[in-house]
Design a protein around this motif. Sequence first.
Motif, mmCIF file in Angstrom:
data_model
loop_
_atom_site.group_PDB
_atom_site.id
_atom_site.type_symbol
_atom_site.label_atom_id
_atom_site.label_comp_id
_atom_site.label_asym_id
_atom_site.label_seq_id
_atom_site.Cartn_x
_atom_site.Cartn_y
_atom_site.Cartn_z
ATOM 1 N N GLU A 214 0.832 -1.205 0.000
ATOM 2 C CA GLU A 214 0.000 0.000 0.000
ATOM 3 C C GLU A 214 0.869 1.259 0.000
ATOM 4 N N LEU A 215 1.911 1.244 0.805
ATOM 5 C CA LEU A 215 2.809 2.396 0.860
ATOM 6 C C LEU A 215 3.545 2.577 -0.461
ATOM 7 N N LEU A 216 3.992 1.480 -1.042
ATOM 8 C CA LEU A 216 4.691 1.540 -2.322
ATOM 9 C C LEU A 216 3.775 2.094 -3.411
ATOM 10 N N ALA A 217 2.511 1.715 -3.383
ATOM 11 C CA ALA A 217 1.553 2.204 -4.382
ATOM 12 C C ALA A 217 1.391 3.723 -4.295
ATOM 13 N N GLN A 218 1.620 4.286 -3.114
ATOM 14 C CA GLN A 218 1.504 5.732 -2.942
ATOM 15 C C GLN A 218 2.781 6.471 -3.332
ATOM 16 N N CYS A 219 3.848 5.714 -3.600
ATOM 17 C CA CYS A 219 5.155 6.313 -3.877
ATOM 18 C C CYS A 219 5.735 5.840 -5.214
ATOM 19 N N VAL A 220 4.883 5.570 -6.179
ATOM 20 C CA VAL A 220 5.327 5.037 -7.463
ATOM 21 C C VAL A 220 6.328 5.953 -8.173
ATOM 22 N N PRO A 221 6.086 7.249 -8.283
ATOM 23 C CA PRO A 221 7.066 8.093 -8.986
ATOM 24 C C PRO A 221 8.439 8.102 -8.309
#
Length: 70
Positions: free
Chosen positions: A19-26
């Motif tokens: 979930e955290l990674l999905a919010q930090c894709v760029p």
Amino acid sequence: MSGTNAWKHSRDRMKLFPELLAQCVPEAAAYGKCVTATTVGKQELQKDLCVKEFEALKTCFTSAAKKAGK
């Protein structure tokens, strides 16, 4: 804190990682591109070559984790 509780806490945090990674894709993409660009062939990754990108990713994860904790 008992050992069992420590492991449960760690597992719970790791479950949040996607979930955290999905919010930090760029930020993750920029860091990945930097690491890839600086490790061509057999060249090893050297410390601090991608520090700017890593710090941006770390900041994003920290911010996302704080939001998830609320």
